[in-house]
Each structure stands twice: as C-alpha cells, then as structure tokens.
Motif scaffolding. Structure first.
Motif, PDB file in Angstrom:
ATOM      1  N   ASP A  39       0.901  -0.926   0.323  1.00 34.95           N
ATOM      2  CA  ASP A  39       0.079  -0.258   0.140  1.00 34.95           C
ATOM      3  C   ASP A  39       0.903   1.218  -0.150  1.00 34.95           C
ATOM      4  O   ASP A  39       0.481   2.247  -0.635  1.00 34.95           O
ATOM      5  CB  ASP A  39      -0.807   0.227   1.065  1.00 34.95           C
ATOM      6  CG  ASP A  39      -2.043  -1.127   1.738  1.00 34.95           C
ATOM      7  OD1 ASP A  39      -2.478  -1.305   0.001  1.00 34.95           O
ATOM      8  OD2 ASP A  39      -1.757  -1.202   1.923  1.00 34.95           O
ATOM      9  N   ILE A  40       2.113   1.151   0.683  1.00 33.65           N
ATOM     10  CA  ILE A  40       2.483   2.379   0.801  1.00 33.65           C
ATOM     11  C   ILE A  40       3.562   2.777  -0.541  1.00 33.65           C
ATOM     12  O   ILE A  40       4.246   3.994  -0.605  1.00 33.65           O
ATOM     13  CB  ILE A  40       3.535   2.129   2.198  1.00 33.65           C
ATOM     14  CG1 ILE A  40       2.919   1.986   3.726  1.00 33.65           C
ATOM     15  CG2 ILE A  40       4.647   3.897   2.403  1.00 33.65           C
ATOM     16  CD1 ILE A  40       3.707   1.857   4.414  1.00 33.65           C
ATOM     17  N   ALA A  41       4.320   1.202  -0.771  1.00 32.77           N
ATOM     18  CA  ALA A  41       4.785   1.547  -2.028  1.00 32.77           C
ATOM     19  C   ALA A  41       4.118   2.365  -2.862  1.00 32.77           C
ATOM     20  O   ALA A  41       4.080   3.421  -3.959  1.00 32.77           O
ATOM     21  CB  ALA A  41       4.878   0.056  -2.412  1.00 32.77           C
ATOM     22  N   VAL A  42       3.236   1.799  -3.409  1.00 33.05           N
ATOM     23  CA  VAL A  42       1.965   2.491  -4.494  1.00 33.05           C
ATOM     24  C   VAL A  42       1.610   4.279  -3.978  1.00 33.05           C
ATOM     25  O   VAL A  42       1.441   4.642  -5.074  1.00 33.05           O
ATOM     26  CB  VAL A  42      -0.035   1.827  -4.385  1.00 33.05           C
ATOM     27  CG1 VAL A  42      -0.681   1.726  -5.370  1.00 33.05           C
ATOM     28  CG2 VAL A  42       0.696  -0.063  -4.771  1.00 33.05           C
ATOM     29  N   ALA A  43       1.641   3.958  -2.838  1.00 29.41           N
ATOM     30  CA  ALA A  43       1.091   6.017  -2.578  1.00 29.41           C
ATOM     31  C   ALA A  43       2.227   6.997  -2.965  1.00 29.41           C
ATOM     32  O   ALA A  43       2.023   7.899  -3.441  1.00 29.41           O
ATOM     33  CB  ALA A  43       0.479   5.805  -0.958  1.00 29.41           C
ATOM     34  N   VAL A  44       3.294   5.644  -2.683  1.00 27.68           N
ATOM     35  CA  VAL A  44       4.888   6.810  -2.528  1.00 27.68           C
ATOM     36  C   VAL A  44       5.205   6.544  -4.085  1.00 27.68           C
ATOM     37  O   VAL A  44       5.741   7.961  -4.339  1.00 27.68           O
ATOM     38  CB  VAL A  44       6.001   5.778  -2.019  1.00 27.68           C
ATOM     39  CG1 VAL A  44       7.031   7.126  -1.595  1.00 27.68           C
ATOM     40  CG2 VAL A  44       4.911   6.530   0.084  1.00 27.68           C
ATOM     41  N   GLY A  45       4.625   5.866  -4.852  1.00 32.05           N
ATOM     42  CA  GLY A  45       5.953   5.467  -6.308  1.00 32.05           C
ATOM     43  C   GLY A  45       7.305   4.879  -6.250  1.00 32.05           C
ATOM     44  O   GLY A  45       7.496   5.177  -6.569  1.00 32.05           O
ATOM     45  N   VAL A  46       6.945   3.622  -5.015  1.00 40.54           N
ATOM     46  CA  VAL A  46       8.125   3.671  -5.061  1.00 40.54           C
ATOM     47  C   VAL A  46       8.147   1.776  -4.615  1.00 40.54           C
ATOM     48  O   VAL A  46       7.332   1.300  -4.988  1.00 40.54           O
ATOM     49  CB  VAL A  46       9.297   3.709  -3.902  1.00 40.54           C
ATOM     50  CG1 VAL A  46       9.915   5.061  -3.982  1.00 40.54           C
ATOM     51  CG2 VAL A  46       8.270   3.485  -2.454  1.00 40.54           C
ATOM     52  N   SER A  47       9.388   1.165  -4.911  1.00 39.65           N
ATOM     53  CA  SER A  47       9.477  -0.540  -4.823  1.00 39.65           C
ATOM     54  C   SER A  47       8.987  -0.769  -3.424  1.00 39.65           C
ATOM     55  O   SER A  47       9.115  -0.338  -2.384  1.00 39.65           O
ATOM     56  CB  SER A  47      10.438  -0.823  -5.507  1.00 39.65           C
ATOM     57  OG  SER A  47      12.223  -1.133  -4.453  1.00 39.65           O
ATOM     58  N   THR A  48       8.804  -2.256  -3.863  1.00 42.02           N
ATOM     59  CA  THR A  48       8.275  -2.613  -2.682  1.00 42.02           C
ATOM     60  C   THR A  48       9.787  -2.842  -1.602  1.00 42.02           C
ATOM     61  O   THR A  48       8.972  -2.623   0.165  1.00 42.02           O
ATOM     62  CB  THR A  48       7.198  -3.405  -2.375  1.00 42.02           C
ATOM     63  OG1 THR A  48       5.836  -3.882  -2.893  1.00 42.02           O
ATOM     64  CG2 THR A  48       6.671  -4.557  -0.650  1.00 42.02           C
TER      65      THR A  48
END
Length: 282
Positions: A39-48
C-alpha cells in the motif's frame, strides 16, 4: 523531523526515495497501522523492497515493529485527542470557539482539495439513478447517515438506513441489488461490516460509494466511487464538519441534476407546511 509520537528521521542522510517514504509516513501516521508495505509503495511510487528497507533507517526492524510501536502509544484514543485540544487551548490561552472553528475550516479546505470532482459527479449520478439508496455508518457516523436520509428524502430519493454493526446489517443488505446504491461512511479503519458490504456488491450488483478519510486502503480500489475527505490529524479532534459539508454538496448536486422535479418536491413541502401550520407547528 519529529512528531508527538517521537518519530525521529534524519532526512538529510536519506535517499530521495527514503525521504518520500518518510514524508508520507509522517503525514499519515493514523493510517499506517492499516497499511501493508505494498500500500505504502503504491502511494509513494517506490518499490516494495525500498519500503521494506526504510524501517531500519528510522530505528525499526520492520513494518510490523513500527505498527506495534504506534499502537502501544495509543495514538488515537478519544481521551488523547481531547487532551491535545485542551492542552493547546490552555497553553496558548486560545479561545475555544475560535480554535474549533479554525480546525473545522482547515478540514473543509483540505477536503475541497481531496474530493475528485469526477468521482463527486459519479456519486451524484449513482444517487440519482438508484432505485433505493442504502446508507451505512457506525459510531459518530450515524449522525451523518441521518442527515443524508433527511436531505435525500426531501428530494424524493428512497433511502434506507442500514444497521451499523452485527448480523442485523444483513436484514437490509439482503434487499440491496442491481440498480441500488450503497453509500458507506468508512473512517479510520476497515470494519468487518464494510468488508461484507464491499464483498456482497460483486454478487448483488449494487453500486458502492465510499466516503472516507483513509488515504491508503484496499477499500479504495474495491469501491466503485470514492469521496476522500479530511477530518484532522490522528491526535487531533476529529471534526464532522467536512463530512456534513460534503453531504450538503451532494444535496445541491442532486437538486441541480434533477432540476424542476427536485424543486417541485421542495415546493410541495413548503405548501404542506403552510396548509397544516396550525395543527403541526414547527
């Protein structure tokens, strides 16, 4: 950078990706306990993987440990929120009314930015075309369901309030189907009832409208229409000003969409009030 949670971050020593995660986490502490690293990765635009490595840079072995620390601090208790307001008023000798109006105004202003206009128009359309509008809310959100019912009934919308918890919810849910709209108030976290409403929509075929203050949640993707608003920071007093204003906006939006039909309903109400003013005074 630090918060009242004592979240220590040395942004200067972080990579740009870590800084982006740090800024996101600091601004969304209230939502982190309900997020996955994906969820955080998608929100920020970085990899998991980048998110997974981030926690060590702020002193935690992993996301699970960070979540545990957040929850142990009882960040979102009602007493803590009220103490925060009282402390500010007492220390700054602020006027309570001015302080609370300022908070409400800030929530409304932020909500105006968050609500996607296309989603708003889709919500108005979904209410307009619904054979029945079902509304769900629990806790403090019950007042919102009652206000929405009051406003929409005036415009000729058939509205049914759903039970806020337990199996009683199923009594009305069993009647909802294709051609209906279910509008849900979902704040702070995903409840079992919200999970059921979203799951059943795929089988029953009704349209779902989620009104939420969550910035990251799998409910956002699972709902047909999402109206995101702001009710304040985690440790702040959660105002209902923005949700009420949003209900008013939906009411005006539906009146505009229905045009003369909606105005005729209101004129009829006014005529009835005049006719029975003596028997049924305000």
């Amino acid at each position: 950078m630090a918060t009242s949670f004592q979240l220590e971050m040395d942004l200067e020593s972080m990579s740009k990706s870590q800084q982006a995660i740090a800024n996101y986490v600091a601004g969304a502490l209230q939502h982190i306990p309900y997020c996955t690293e994906e969820d955080i990765a998608v929100a920020v635009g970085v990899s998991t993987a980048t998110v997974s490595r981030f926690w060590r840079s702020i002193g935690y072995p992993n996301l699970k440990a960070f979540k545990k620390s957040l929850l142990q601090n009882e960040h979102a208790t009602p007493a803590r929120k009220m103490k925060s307001i009282l402390s500010k008023v007492e220390h700054e000798e602020a006027d309570i009314v001015t302080e609370m109006m300022g908070i409400a105004s800030a929530n409304a202003e932020e909500t105006s930015k968050r609500v996607e206009r296309e989603q708003f128009e889709q919500a108005v359309e979904a209410i307009d075309r619904a054979s029945t509008l079902y509304v769900f809310g629990t806790g403090a959100s019950v007042c919102l369901t009652e206000l929405l019912k009051f406003r929409m009934n005036r415009l000729g919308v058939r509205v049914i309030g759903m039970a806020g918890s337990g199996s009683e919810l199923l009594e009305s849910l069993a009647q909802a189907g294709d051609g209906d709209t279910v509008l849900m108030f979902g704040f702070v976290r995903r409840s079992p009832e919200l999970t059921v409403l979203l799951e059943q929509s795929r089988e029953a075929g009704y349209t779902t409208v989620l009104v939420t203050d969550l910035l990251v949640s799998d409910m956002l993707a699972q709902s047909d229409i999402v109206l995101q608003l702001d009710r304040g920071e985690l440790e702040g007093f959660h105002s209902m000003t923005a949700p009420v204003a949003l209900i008013d906006a939906l009411t005006v939006g539906l009146t505009k969409r229905r045009g003369r039909e909606a105005l005729d309903k209101l004129d009829k109400l006014h005529a009835l009030r005049k006719q029975y003013a003596a028997q049924l005074p305000k």
